[in-house]
Scaffold this motif. Structure first.
Motif, short mmCIF file in Angstrom:
data_model
loop_
_atom_site.label_atom_id
_atom_site.label_comp_id
_atom_site.label_asym_id
_atom_site.label_seq_id
_atom_site.Cartn_x
_atom_site.Cartn_y
_atom_site.Cartn_z
N CYS A 45 0.70 -1.12 -0.04
CA CYS A 45 -0.06 0.00 0.13
C CYS A 45 0.97 1.23 0.10
O CYS A 45 1.67 1.67 0.99
N GLY A 46 0.88 1.88 -1.05
CA GLY A 46 1.74 3.19 -1.31
C GLY A 46 3.19 3.04 -1.45
O GLY A 46 3.97 3.83 -1.60
N GLY A 88 7.91 5.19 -3.36
CA GLY A 88 6.67 5.64 -3.12
C GLY A 88 5.82 5.74 -4.37
O GLY A 88 6.42 6.04 -5.46
N THR A 90 1.66 5.33 -6.22
CA THR A 90 -0.05 5.34 -6.02
C THR A 90 -0.56 4.51 -7.11
O THR A 90 0.05 4.19 -8.29
N ALA A 111 -2.21 -0.75 -6.87
CA ALA A 111 -2.57 -0.60 -5.39
C ALA A 111 -3.11 -1.99 -4.97
O ALA A 111 -3.98 -2.16 -5.62
N CYS A 115 -6.48 -0.65 -0.41
CA CYS A 115 -5.44 0.37 -0.07
C CYS A 115 -5.99 1.88 -0.50
O CYS A 115 -5.97 2.24 -1.63
N ALA A 118 -3.16 5.75 0.96
CA ALA A 118 -1.68 5.84 0.46
C ALA A 118 -1.48 7.18 0.23
O ALA A 118 -2.37 7.84 -0.46
N ARG A 120 -0.41 10.37 -2.00
CA ARG A 120 -0.54 10.51 -3.54
C ARG A 120 0.40 11.81 -3.66
O ARG A 120 -0.11 13.23 -3.74
N TRP A 194 11.31 8.84 -2.20
CA TRP A 194 10.37 9.80 -3.16
C TRP A 194 11.22 10.28 -4.27
O TRP A 194 10.57 10.64 -5.47
#
Length: 355
Positions: A45-46, A88, A90, A111, A115, A118, A120, A194
């Protein structure tokens, strides 16, 4: 006699065995070096988790690798025979893994079911003169927490506050070659990346990057800036020591604006990142309503009219009443000339008659 022959045979057999073993070892090493890591992606998730393994032992080859998320480079590193990365992500994010000498791998993140919370988050970076801009966009409906920025600007990770929905720009001063990392989660194997990168300063970002001209104007001073660098430069304007304006001048751009200032005020234009004064000016007077040079109120630049001077070349042809008068005068001259000619001929003929 048989002993030497037997020794020779044993030596030949030993040499062949050594060559065969060497070929096996060399072939195995070549195979290990030629194998490229097989990349797999698992979805949390995420978080997109990438793992890779060559399936061999002892290989020392590396592959220069770039990871793109939705077309934006978020990581660059040397991929070894095995390892993993956590990014990270989405739902429906597209990842491209580019490795030198190998085909690109394109993977779409899906995903997991259930989920819904998470982050975005979209991150992009711009390198300007002496500074890095990180643009963070929270495209969700809830704040994103737990973000940390690693850079030489802070000796310890910089804890960022909750990122509300919308866009935020972080500006950090870095030196050429400084590395930075935007991540979430605790440091260690569960940390989520990220964006990671290296700041490269654009060319021409020295003290002479921006040319400045200041002139008195009606409402203060007119400031003209020309940026000759390949990166944007941040400029500050101070009036009597107080900062009144901060603005970016884009790479290779020109920016002209008016800064309010009273007569007698001291105006300073400064490179905000270097703390370097680029120009200083004292307002002498209000300059308002000046005629534009070359305008209709400036007789020194009024164009001449060649059509109004008969002797000037290139005017329009003369027509109308002046043309009739000229034609009449020409006809009278022609008639007078003809009469004089006839009279002269008669006298000459009479003079030549015999007596």
């Amino acid at each position: 006699m048989r002993v030497p022959l037997l020794l020779r045979r044993l030596l030949v057999a030993s040499g062949a065995a050594v060559l065969f073993a060497g070929a096996l070892v060399g072939g195995a090493a070549s195979a290990a070096q030629a194998d490229s890591p097989e990349i797999t992606m698992s979805e949390q998730c995420g978080v997109a988790v990438f793992s890779w393994d060559t399936g061999t032992i002892g290989g020392d080859e590396t592959w220069a690798t770039t990871v793109l998320r939705n077309g934006v480079a978020i990581d660059r590193f040397e991929m070894r025979e095995r390892g993993n990365r956590r990014y990270g992500a989405t739902d429906r994010d597209t990842f491209v893994i580019q490795r030198t000498g190998l085909p690109d791998r394109n993977l779409v993140f899906r995903a997991p079911d259930g989920c819904a919370d998470a982050p975005r988050l979209t991150v992009t970076a711009d390198a300007h003169c002496h500074v890095l801009e990180l643009h963070l966009a929270n495209e969700g409906t809830t704040p994103i927490t737990g973000l940390r920025l690693f850079s030489p600007t802070h000796p310890t990770p910089e804890e960022l506050g909750p990122l509300a929905p919308g866009r935020v720009t972080l500006v950090r001063r870095l030196a050429d070659g400084d590395n930075y990392l935007l991540a979430s989660g605790e440091p260690g194997p569960e940390q989520v990346t990220w964006m990671v990168g290296t700041y490269r300063q654009p060319a021409g970002c020295g003290p002479e990057a921006v040319a400045v001209r200041i002139a008195d104007a009606c409402a203060g001073v007119q400031i003209d800036l020309i940026n000759r660098a390949e990166g944007a430069v941040r400029i500050s304007v101070l009036v009597d020591g107080a900062a009144t304006t901060h603005r970016w001048v884009s790479a290779g751009a020109r920016d002209t604006f008016t800064e309010p200032a009273a007569v007698g005020a001291v105006v300073v234009v400064r490179n905000a990142e270097l703390g370097l004064d680029l120009a200083r000016h004292t307002v002498a007077a209000r300059v308002c309503g000046s005629p534009t040079p070359g305008g209709p109120t400036d007789p020194s630049t009024a164009p001449s009219d060649p059509a109004g001077d008969p002797g000037a070349g290139g005017g329009l042809p003369v027509t109308g009443a002046p043309a009739i008068a000229l034609l009449a005068a020409g006809g009278a001259l022609l008639a007078a000339g003809t009469a004089v000619l006839l009279l002269a001929r008669r006298r000459r003929i009479r003079f030549s008659e015999p007596s």
